[in-house]
Design a protein around this motif. Structure first.
Motif, mmCIF file in Angstrom:
data_model
loop_
_atom_site.group_PDB
_atom_site.id
_atom_site.type_symbol
_atom_site.label_atom_id
_atom_site.label_comp_id
_atom_site.label_asym_id
_atom_site.label_seq_id
_atom_site.Cartn_x
_atom_site.Cartn_y
_atom_site.Cartn_z
ATOM 1 N N ASP B 118 2.088 -1.817 -15.759
ATOM 2 C CA ASP B 118 1.094 -1.237 -16.665
ATOM 3 C C ASP B 118 0.355 -2.343 -17.381
ATOM 4 O OD1 ASP B 118 1.254 1.549 -16.396
ATOM 5 O OD2 ASP B 118 3.222 1.522 -17.377
ATOM 6 N N LEU B 119 -0.771 -2.749 -16.850
ATOM 7 C CA LEU B 119 -1.584 -3.761 -17.511
ATOM 8 C C LEU B 119 -2.961 -3.159 -17.763
ATOM 9 C CD1 LEU B 119 -0.701 -6.956 -15.421
ATOM 10 C CD2 LEU B 119 0.083 -6.377 -17.712
ATOM 11 N N PRO B 120 -3.626 -3.590 -18.825
ATOM 12 C CA PRO B 120 -4.931 -2.994 -19.101
ATOM 13 C C PRO B 120 -5.976 -3.401 -18.064
ATOM 14 C CG PRO B 120 -4.471 -4.788 -20.616
ATOM 15 C CD PRO B 120 -3.242 -4.605 -19.808
ATOM 16 N N HIS B 121 -6.623 -2.423 -17.459
ATOM 17 C CA HIS B 121 -7.748 -2.711 -16.553
ATOM 18 C C HIS B 121 -8.560 -1.429 -16.355
ATOM 19 C CE1 HIS B 121 -5.689 -0.757 -13.144
ATOM 20 N NE2 HIS B 121 -4.596 -1.406 -13.510
ATOM 21 N N ALA B 122 -9.797 -1.604 -15.905
ATOM 22 C CA ALA B 122 -10.664 -0.444 -15.680
ATOM 23 C C ALA B 122 -10.139 0.380 -14.509
ATOM 24 C CB ALA B 122 -12.083 -0.940 -15.392
ATOM 25 N N GLU B 123 -10.665 1.577 -14.388
ATOM 26 C CA GLU B 123 -10.152 2.546 -13.413
ATOM 27 C C GLU B 123 -10.221 2.023 -11.969
ATOM 28 O OE1 GLU B 123 -11.379 6.812 -11.472
ATOM 29 O OE2 GLU B 123 -12.745 5.776 -12.819
ATOM 30 N N VAL B 124 -9.119 2.200 -11.271
ATOM 31 C CA VAL B 124 -9.096 1.828 -9.850
ATOM 32 C C VAL B 124 -9.578 3.040 -9.056
ATOM 33 C CG1 VAL B 124 -7.598 1.250 -7.898
ATOM 34 C CG2 VAL B 124 -7.268 0.110 -10.091
ATOM 35 N N ARG B 125 -10.634 2.813 -8.255
ATOM 36 C CA ARG B 125 -11.230 3.953 -7.534
ATOM 37 C C ARG B 125 -10.493 4.222 -6.229
ATOM 38 N NH1 ARG B 125 -17.007 2.020 -9.566
ATOM 39 N NH2 ARG B 125 -16.731 0.360 -8.050
ATOM 40 N N ALA B 126 -10.100 3.184 -5.567
ATOM 41 C CA ALA B 126 -9.370 3.366 -4.301
ATOM 42 C C ALA B 126 -8.686 2.067 -3.892
ATOM 43 C CB ALA B 126 -10.344 3.783 -3.196
ATOM 44 N N VAL B 127 -7.638 2.233 -3.095
ATOM 45 C CA VAL B 127 -6.972 1.053 -2.521
ATOM 46 C C VAL B 127 -7.121 1.149 -1.004
ATOM 47 C CG1 VAL B 127 -4.825 -0.231 -2.316
ATOM 48 C CG2 VAL B 127 -5.305 1.015 -4.411
ATOM 49 N N TYR B 128 -7.510 0.058 -0.387
ATOM 50 C CA TYR B 128 -7.717 0.044 1.056
ATOM 51 C C TYR B 128 -6.763 -0.969 1.680
ATOM 52 C CZ TYR B 128 -12.333 1.966 -0.183
ATOM 53 O OH TYR B 128 -13.352 2.717 -0.684
ATOM 54 N N ARG B 129 -6.412 -0.715 2.930
ATOM 55 C CA ARG B 129 -5.722 -1.762 3.674
ATOM 56 C C ARG B 129 -6.464 -1.960 4.990
ATOM 57 N NH1 ARG B 129 -0.301 0.689 6.507
ATOM 58 N NH2 ARG B 129 -1.478 2.209 7.663
ATOM 59 N N SER B 130 -6.320 -3.134 5.518
ATOM 60 C CA SER B 130 -7.031 -3.458 6.753
ATOM 61 C C SER B 130 -6.214 -2.990 7.950
ATOM 62 C CB SER B 130 -7.251 -4.965 6.827
ATOM 63 O OG SER B 130 -7.684 -5.317 8.107
ATOM 64 N N ARG B 131 -6.914 -2.369 8.892
ATOM 65 C CA ARG B 131 -6.218 -1.977 10.127
ATOM 66 C C ARG B 131 -6.054 -3.197 11.030
ATOM 67 N NH1 ARG B 131 -10.044 2.353 10.112
ATOM 68 N NH2 ARG B 131 -9.142 4.317 9.450
ATOM 69 N N ARG B 132 -6.882 -4.200 10.787
ATOM 70 C CA ARG B 132 -6.856 -5.391 11.644
ATOM 71 C C ARG B 132 -5.895 -6.459 11.148
ATOM 72 N NH1 ARG B 132 -10.328 -9.040 12.545
ATOM 73 N NH2 ARG B 132 -11.874 -8.685 10.935
ATOM 74 N N ILE B 133 -5.888 -6.647 9.795
ATOM 75 C CA ILE B 133 -5.061 -7.722 9.221
ATOM 76 C C ILE B 133 -4.019 -7.060 8.306
ATOM 77 C CG2 ILE B 133 -5.116 -9.811 7.795
ATOM 78 C CD1 ILE B 133 -8.045 -10.137 8.745
ATOM 79 N N PRO B 134 -2.754 -7.009 8.733
ATOM 80 C CA PRO B 134 -1.754 -6.220 8.002
ATOM 81 C C PRO B 134 -1.547 -6.656 6.552
ATOM 82 C CG PRO B 134 -0.865 -7.082 10.063
ATOM 83 C CD PRO B 134 -2.198 -7.684 9.904
ATOM 84 N N ASN B 135 -1.754 -7.948 6.257
ATOM 85 C CA ASN B 135 -1.456 -8.385 4.886
ATOM 86 C C ASN B 135 -2.695 -8.407 3.985
ATOM 87 O OD1 ASN B 135 -2.629 -10.526 6.197
ATOM 88 N ND2 ASN B 135 -1.414 -12.070 5.130
ATOM 89 N N LEU B 136 -3.748 -7.707 4.381
ATOM 90 C CA LEU B 136 -4.959 -7.680 3.554
ATOM 91 C C LEU B 136 -5.111 -6.313 2.888
ATOM 92 C CD1 LEU B 136 -7.676 -8.770 2.536
ATOM 93 C CD2 LEU B 136 -8.698 -8.038 4.695
ATOM 94 N N THR B 137 -5.208 -6.323 1.566
ATOM 95 C CA THR B 137 -5.426 -5.106 0.785
ATOM 96 C C THR B 137 -6.662 -5.310 -0.084
ATOM 97 O OG1 THR B 137 -3.041 -4.750 0.720
ATOM 98 C CG2 THR B 137 -4.344 -3.525 -0.880
ATOM 99 N N VAL B 138 -7.465 -4.276 -0.225
ATOM 100 C CA VAL B 138 -8.643 -4.364 -1.094
ATOM 101 C C VAL B 138 -8.533 -3.279 -2.160
ATOM 102 C CG1 VAL B 138 -11.165 -4.154 -1.207
ATOM 103 C CG2 VAL B 138 -10.097 -5.296 0.747
#
Lengths: 345, 463
Positions: B118-138
Motif C-alpha cells: 500500500d503505497l500512495p500513487h494515482a489510480e492504476v488503470r490496467a496491468v499488462y503482460r507481454s505474450r512475447r517476453i514473459p518477464n515484461l509487465t506494463v
C-alpha cells in the motif's frame, strides 16, 4: 598583520595547487604512455610468440623448443599469454604447461611474490601458482589461507581449487568463513561444485549468523540432501535471516522431511512466511495446503501473494483453497493469480 | 573591526571551508576508488552470478511521453545479463502513444494483478503482460509524476530488490550484475546502491546498448560530461565512503524493496524524489546497521539536455528538489543522532549546494561595487580568484583522470584533453548560467512552484 601576509599565503596555496595539478597531469601522461607501451608490447609478443605458444598448447611443438625460444626474453605479457593458453588445456598438456612454467622460472617468480610484503603481490602470486598447476605449492598455499589480508587467503583458496585440492579447503572452511564473507564463499562454491559440501555443512552451525545464512543458501544451491537435518534445526531455532535462508534452501533441495518445520515457520514474521510458503510450493506436499490457505487471511499483501503462489503450485486442491478464501480481507490479491497462474511472473 | 572587514573575513572563512570540503571529498574519493579497483582485481569472478545468493530484481521504469524511444529502451532492459529480473514499465498517464506503441511492439494483454504493497500513487488503470517476453509487465496508470509512478511500480514489485531507472536511459549489459555486489556482500545492511550515470550524447546506441564512447559536439553536453564525472567520481564516491550519501540518482539506483516500502516509498508531488527518499531512509534507519552506498562500476547511460531551455528547467528543478528535501528534513542539520549525515553531509549541502549560489551571486554583485568604491584589495582578490580556479581545475582533472584509471573504456588522448579544457572553460559562462538556474530554482521553490517541466529528448544517436 594577517592581511599583509595574506597574499604570500595565497600565493603559496596557488603554487601548491599548480604543482599538484602539474603532478596529476604528469602521472596521467605516464599512465597513458605506460598503457600504450604495454599494449604495444602485448601486440609484439603476440605477433612474435603467440603462434608458437598456440602450437605448444596443441601439442604440435616440443616443450624444449618453446623454452629455447622464450628463455631470456620473457616479459609479463608472455606470462599472461601462457596462463591464458594453460587455462584452455587439460590432462597431459596441462602437465606439460606446468613443466614449462617451472623451466622458464615463472614458478620461482611466483614463490618470490608470495613472500612479498605487499598483499596484492602475494595475492597475485598465489593465484598464478594455482593457474600454473604447481602441485608443490600446496603446503605454502594452505599456509597463505590464513594471510592477514583476506584477498590473499581468497586467492590461495582459488589456487587450491585450481590444483584440485578443494578437500584441503573444505576442512578449513570453518576457520576461513568469517574472513572470506558471503561473496567469496559463493564464488568458491561456484568454482568447485559439491566438493565444498563437507565444509559448508560445518558452517551451518558457525557462531556467526551471516556465515550460517550463507552456508544455508549455498547448500540449497548445491541441492545437498546431507544438509536436510541441519536445515531443519536452523528453521526451528535461529535468527530470522538464517531461518529464511534455511527455508529457501529446503525449497531448492525439495526436502519433504522439512514440511513440518516449514509449516511451523508459516507462523513467523512475513519474510519467513514468504520464504517458507515458496519452499512448500516447490516441495509440493499437499499436507501443507491448510497451513498455506491460512496465509490467505493475512493482512500482508506479499504474504497472501506468496501463499497463493504456493497453493497454485500444489495443483487442483491448492487452487480450490484459493477459490474458497473469498471472505479473506485480501482475497483479490490471491484471486488475481488464478486465471493466469505462474505466467504472470 | 569594521563591517567591511567582518564581511571580508566571513567570505574568506566560507571559501576556506568550501575549498576544504571539496579537497577532502576528492581525496577520500580517490582513495576509495583505488581501493575498490584493487579489491575488484582480486575479488570474486563472474561465475558468482549463477549463485543462489543472487536475489531477483524488479526493474521499474517510469515512462511519460516516451513513444519515440520506449521500444528500444525496453528491449535493452529485457536483454540485461542477470539470472532473474522482472521488467516493470509504468506508463504514467502519457499523452502520446507510449502505451499503444508498447502494446503493439510487445504484444501486451491485460492481466488481473493486484498491488502487493500500500503505497500512495494515482489510480492504476490496467496491468499488462507481454505474450512475447514473459518477464515484461506494463502498468498503465493516471498521471501523477515520477515519484508516483515509482510508487506504483514498488507496489507491484515481486522481488526483494528493485532497480529504479529512467525509461529513456540505457543500462550497460552487466549493470545489474555490478550494482548488486554491495548487496551480496552485506545483504542484511545494504538498503540502497547507486550506480554511475554517464552521458551518452555523441556515443552511438544500438539495440539498447551503447557502442563506442565519443564526445558530443554540443558544448552544453560537453560541460555536463565533466560535471557528471565530478559529481559521481568525487562527490558520491566521497560521501559514500562515510555512509553519508544523500542522493542516489533517480536514473539508476538499486533498493531493498521492503525497506523502501517500510518508509512509505517515494514522496509523491516532490520534484527531488530521489534525494528525498535517501535522506528519509537515513532519518528512519538511524540506530540500525545499514549501508547506503555508491559504486562506480555499474553504468547507466543517459541523454543530457542540449538546449539552454531544457537544461535550465532541469537545473532549476534539481535546485527546487534540493531545497524541498533539505527543508523537510531540517531537523537533521547538525544532529549527532544521524552521525556523519547530520553532522557533515547535510550542513555541507545547506551551506554549499543550497545557499552557495546566493553567496556566489552576492560575490558577483559586491565585487564590482567594491572595486568602484575603492574597497577591493586587488592583490587578495586576484590571488583568491586564481586559487579558486586552480582548485576547480584540479578537482575536475581528478574526475576526468579518475575515469581513465577506473574504467576499461579508454578515451582517446584528444578526448581527455578536450575534457580537461572544458573543465577550465566552464568557469567562463557555463558556471554563471548554472548559477542563474539554481537561483531561479530557489526562487521558484520559495514561490511554491513544484512543477516538473517538460523534458524534451532528442533521442540517442543510432549506430
Amino acid at each position: 598583520m594577517m592581511i599583509d601576509e595574506g597574499p604570500h599565503l595565497l600565493l603559496a596555496g596557488e603554487l601548491l595547487l599548480a604543482a599538484l595539478l602539474g603532478l596529476l597531469l604528469l602521472i596521467a601522461l605516464i599512465h597513458r604512455l605506460w598503457r600504450q607501451a604495454s599494449s604495444r608490447r602485448r601486440a609484439a609478443v603476440a605477433a612474435l610468440d603467440e603462434e608458437s605458444i598456440a602450437a605448444f598448447a596443441a601439442g604440435e611443438i616440443a616443450r624444449d623448443r618453446l623454452i629455447a625460444q622464450l628463455k631470456g626474453r620473457l616479459r609479463p605479457q608472455h606470462e599472461a599469454l601462457l596462463l591464458g593458453y594453460a587455462a584452455q588445456v587439460a590432462g597431459e598438456r596441462s602437465a606439460d604447461f606446468s613443466a614449462l612454467f617451472a623451466a622458464l622460472g615463472l614458478v620461482e617468480r611466483q614463490y618470490k611474490r608470495l613472500r612479498s610484503p605487499f598483499w596484492w603481490r602475494r595475492a597475485g602470486g598465489a593465484r598464478a601458482l594455482g593457474q600454473m598447476g604447481d602441485g608443490a605449492a600446496v603446503p605454502l598455499l594452505v599456509g597463505r589461507l590464513a594471510d592477514p589480508n583476506p584477498a590473499v587467503g581468497f586467492a590461495a583458496a582459488r589456487a587450491l581449487i585450481d590444483l584440485g585440492r578443494a578437500d584441503l579447503l573444505a576442512s578449513r572452511l570453518a576457520e576461513q568463513a568469517l574472513q572470506f564473507g558471503p561473496l567469496h564463499l559463493a564464488d568458491l562454491v561456484a568454482g568447485t561444485g559439491d566438493e565444498l559440501t563437507e565444509g559448508l555443512l560445518q558452517l551451518v552451525a558457525h557462531p556467526s549468523p551471516s556465515v550460517r545464512q550463507t552456508a544455508c543458501e549455498l547448500l540449497g544451491q548445491l541441492r545437498s540432501t546431507a544438509a536436510v537435518p541441519l536445515l531443519g534445526d536452523r528453521l526451528r531455532h535461529d535468527t530470522l535471516p538464517v531461518q529464511s535462508a534455511a527455508a529457501r534452501a529446503a525449497g531448492a533441495i525439495g526436502a519433504p522431511e522439512l514440511v513440518d518445520p516449514l509449516t511451523a515457520a508459516l507462523g513467523g514474521a512475513p519474510s519467513l512466511q514468504r520464504a517458507a510458503a515458496e519452499a512448500l510450493g516447490r516441495i509440493g506436499d499437499p499436507s501443507a495446503i491448510p497451513a498455506l490457505a491460512a496465509l490467505l487471511q493475512s493482512d500482508q499483501r506479499t504474504v497472501v501473494d506468496a501463499g497463493a503462489r504456493a497453493l497454485l503450485a500444489l495443483g487442483a486442491d491448492g487452487r480450490r483453497a484459493i477459490e474458497e478464501a473469498v471472505a479473506a480481507p485480501l482475497a483479490k490479491v490471491a484471486a488475481a493469480l488464478l486465471p493466469v497462474g505462474e505466467g504472470s511472473r | 573591526m569594521t563591517w567591511l572587514e567582518i564581511v571580508g573575513y566571513g567570505t574568506l572563512i566560507y571559501l576556506f571551508c568550501y575549498q576544504s570540503h571539496i579537497a577532502i571529498l576528492t581525496l577520500v574519493a580517490v582513495v576509495n576508488l583505488v581501493q575498490n579497483r584493487i579489491k575488484l582485481r582480486f575479488g570474486p569472478s563472474v561465475r558468482l552470478y549463477r549463485s543462489a545468493l543472487t536475489p531477483a530484481i524488479t526493474l521499474i521504469a517510469p515512462a511519460y511521453n516516451e513513444a519515440a524511444t520506449i521500444v528500444e529502451s525496453v528491449t535493452g532492459l529485457t536483454l540485461l545479463q542477470y539470472p532473474e529480473v522482472e521488467v516493470l514499465v509504468v506508463n504514467d498517464g502519457s499523452k502520446d502513444e507510449t502505451l499503444a506503441v508498447l502494446r503493439t511492439a510487445f504484444d501486451l494483454e491485460v492481466i488481473p494483478r493486484e498491488p502487493l504493497r500500500d503505497l500512495p500513487h494515482a489510480e492504476v488503470r490496467a496491468v499488462y503482460r507481454s505474450r512475447r517476453i514473459p518477464n515484461l509487465t506494463v502498468i498503465d496508470k493516471a498521471n501523477g509524476g515520477k515519484a508516483d509512478a515509482l510508487n506504483a511500480g514498488i507496489s507491484f514489485a515481486r522481488h526483494p530488490l528493485f532497480c529504479a531507472i529512467d525509461a529513456d536511459s540505457v543500462l550497460a549489459a552487466d549493470a545489474l550484475e555490478q550494482i548488486v555486489q554491495p548487496y551480496l556482500a552485506a545483504p542484511e545492511e545494504t538498503v540502497a546502491v547507486g550506480g554511475f550515470v554517464r552521458i551518452a550524447n555523441g556515443s552511438s546506441v544500438h539495440a539498447g546498448r551503447v557502442g563506442a564512447t565519443a564526445l558530443p559536439r554540443n558544448p552544453l553536453a560537453l560541460f555536463q560530461i565533466v560535471e557528471y564525472l565530478r559529481a559521481f567520481y568525487l562527490g558520491r564516491l566521497g560521501w559514500s565512503a562515510g555512509n553519508a550519501l544523500l542522493i542516489i540518482s533517480g536514473a539508476f539506483g538499486l533498493f531493498h524493496t521492503e525497506s523502501v516500502a517500510a518508509v512509505g516509498g517515494y514522496l509523491t508531488g516532490s520534484v527531488g524524489e530521489d534525494m528525498e527518499l535517501i535522506v528519509r531512509l537515513h532519518r528512519q534507519l538511524h540506530g540500525r546497521r545499514y549501508r547506503i552506498t555508491f559504486i562506480p562500476e555499474p553504468i547507466c547511460w543517459t541523454e543530457a539536455p542540449e538546449s539552454l531551455k531544457v537544461l535550465g528547467r532541469q537545473r532549476s528543478r534539481w535546485q527546487r528538489g534540493l531545497a524541498d528535501t533539505l527543508w523537510r528534513h531540517r531537523s537533521m542539520f547538525g544532529n549527532k543522532r544521524y552521525r556523519l549525515v547530520g553532522l557533515l553531509a547535510i550542513p555541507c549541502f545547506w551551506l554549499f549546494e543550497l545557499l552557495g549560489p546566493l553567496l556566489e551571486l552576492a560575490g558577483y554583485l559586491v565585487i564590482p561595487v567594491a572595486a568602484l568604491l575603492g574597497f577591493l584589495n586587488w592583490s587578495i582578490f586576484s590571488h583568491l580568484l586564481v586559487l579558486s580556479i586552480l582548485l576547480g581545475a584540479l578537482v575536475s582533472a581528478c574526475a576526468v583522470l579518475a575515469e581513465e584509471f577506473a574504467t576499461e573504456r579508454i578515451r582517446s588522448s584528444g578526448q581527455v584533453l578536450t575534457l580537461l579544457a572544458v573543465a577550465l572553460l566552464e568557469n567562463l559562462g557555463y558556471r554563471q548560467l548554472t548559477l542563474y538556474w539554481r537561483i531561479q530554482g530557489l526562487w521558484q521553490y520559495l514561490r511554491g512552484n513544484q512543477s516538473w517541466g517538460e523534458m524534451t529528448r532528442r533521442g540517442f544517436t543510432k549506430a
